[in-house]
Design a protein around this motif. Structure first.
Motif: not given
Length: 471
Positions: A366-395
């Motif tokens: 329904t819009g451009p912000f999608s991870l699979d071009e089928l369903r829109p991404v949820y806000a918490h899923t998009a935010q988890k990209i950065f919490s994941g990077l935060g964990s790996s870079l801090a490690d």
């Protein structure tokens, strides 16, 4: 008659119409019996031609004789018992005692009718008074009518920590809720096990970092707002006449202090070095993850809920500014309708968003912000990209641990260092507007200023990545 009547006498009189007096039966239309106390009047019986006997209280008031019908001799009461003389004698004495403080029996009857009407009205009001559950649901429904984007989350919190946790309390009338009840609800919110979803199944001690204190404090604010809504609800002239009433006299939540240790925002900003490592880490993500992460950063940290809600119809071709992304801001303050927040997608910003826009015509999402071009991404899923990077870079020891919330604080801090003043940052990030002029009359979209600041921000980010002094 000086002596008391008997049921047998009255039954005989009802059948024959005559009364035996001095050995002679004489016709009589009425019989009477003086009540015990002087001035109390008498119990008067009147026989109808069909043999029915009606019972009256007769009193002398204001120089005249008055009487008030009490009922019928021998009738069946609601309790299934026959109403004989003993019953009507007590009833006549009761009514006489109540009526003596009125000038007339008519005045007494008027007062009785008023009392009955008042009691019926009070009963109707009690029947219409809403429960705590009805109050909370009505509050959230009002949020939805106003287009508040937080309505769903508020309802979820109220359902989890109030309606499901305290069903008996939820069923109690809202006006009977006391501050102690609210305190018990908040105590439960702080001490309960995390909701059984994801990995959260361990009971943890409430602290600032795990958010339990903050959740309890937000629950407190939701309930305070709900009771404030209820206090105004009953007097609202736009309310339907038959709508439920709450009968609130005070706000029980207002007596409770805010929860100490809650709402301590993580406002630390990453340094230039740390921001550079974040940008380099984003480069290594899968294409659509990378494009969404870049969109969140290069668009200067827009609210993610607002960003991912955008649909294909929100991509506008502006003759002056080119491609423009329209976001709908539902987070206005009291009295603020939803407003359009326009962002120019030009230059470097368009380049980093290109993977999301390339299939604009053929995408099934329904819009451009999608991870699979089928369903829109949820806000918490998009935010988890950065919490994941935060964990790996801090490690790896390259940055402190960070989340998207940290990134938003970082972006605004660096924008300020670049010379983007507070007012322009407010335009760029759609911060709340205050004042009548800003809320209701300022309709300029500030696209020109936003493009200037986004271009400045994009150059800054690109320089961080390419600058050899950080290598």
């Amino acid at each position: 008659m000086g002596r008391k009547l008997t049921d047998t006498q009255v039954k005989s009189w009802a059948l024959t119409g005559g009364v035996k007096k001095n050995g002679t039966v004489t016709p009589a239309r009425t019989l009477s019996e003086q009540l015990g106390e002087r001035g109390a009047g008498s119990m008067l019986l009147e026989r109808r031609p069909n043999g029915n006997v009606e019972v009256y209280l007769a009193m002398r008031r204001e120089g005249g004789q008055e009487r008030r019908k009490l009922g019928a001799f021998g009738e069946l009461g609601p309790d299934g018992l026959v109403r004989g003389l003993s019953f009507w004698r007590r009833e006549a004495e009761r009514v006489s005692a109540e009526a003596r403080c009125f000038k007339t029996l008519a005045a007494y009857d008027d007062n009785m009718r008023k009392q009955v009407a008042d009691a019926e009205r009070a009963a109707r009001l009690v029947a219409r008074q809403g429960s705590l559950e009805q109050l909370l649901v009505a509050y959230v429904e009002n949020m939805q009518r106003q287009g508040k984007s937080s309505a769903k989350n508020v309802m979820g919190a109220l359902r989890l920590d109030v309606l499901e946790a305290f069903p008996e309390l939820a069923a109690r009338k809202a006006k009977d809720i006391e501050p102690e009840d609210i305190s018990e609800i908040l105590r439960h919110c702080i001490n309960r096990k995390p909701a059984t979803k994801g990995r959260g199944k361990r009971k943890t001690t409430a602290s600032t970092t795990n958010g339990k204190l903050t959740m309890a404090n937000r629950l407190r604010s939701y309930m305070r707002a709900a009771f404030s809504f209820g206090l105004k609800h009953d007097l609202n002239p736009l309310r339907a006449g038959d709508a439920v009433l709450f009968g609130l006299k005070h706000n029980p939540v207002a007596y409770l202090p805010t929860i100490e240790g809650a709402e301590r925002a993580n406002t630390e900003a990453l340094t230039k070095d740390e921001l550079r490592y974040v940008l380099l880490a984003v480069q290594g993500l899968p294409e659509r993850h990378r494009a969404i992460a870049y969109a969140m950063i290069y668009l200067a940290g827009q609210r993610v809920e607002m960003l991912v809600r955008a649909g294909w119809s929100d991509l506008l071709d502006d003759p002056e500014h080119g491609l423009v992304l329209r976001l709908v801001d539902l987070k206005g303050g009291k009295g603020s309708p939803p407003r359009d927040h326009l962002l120019p997608l030009a230059g470097r910003v368009h380049e980093v968003l290109a993977p999301l826009l390339v299939n604009r015509q053929s995408s099934r999402s329904t819009g451009p912000f999608s991870l699979d071009e089928l369903r829109p991404v949820y806000a918490h899923t998009a935010q988890k990209i950065f919490s994941g990077l935060g964990s790996s870079l801090a490690d790896e020891g390259l940055t402190r641990y960070f989340t998207w919330r940290t990134m938003r604080a970082t972006i605004e801090t660096h924008l300020a260092e670049l010379g983007v003043d507070e007012q322009r940052r407010a335009w760029l990030l759609s911060h709340g507007r205050s004042g009548v002029q800003a809320k209701h009359y300022d309709r300029y979209n500030y696209i020109k200023e936003k493009r200037e600041d986004l271009d400045k921000w994009s150059r800054y980010l690109d320089q961080l990545v390419s600058d050899s002094s950080y290598a």
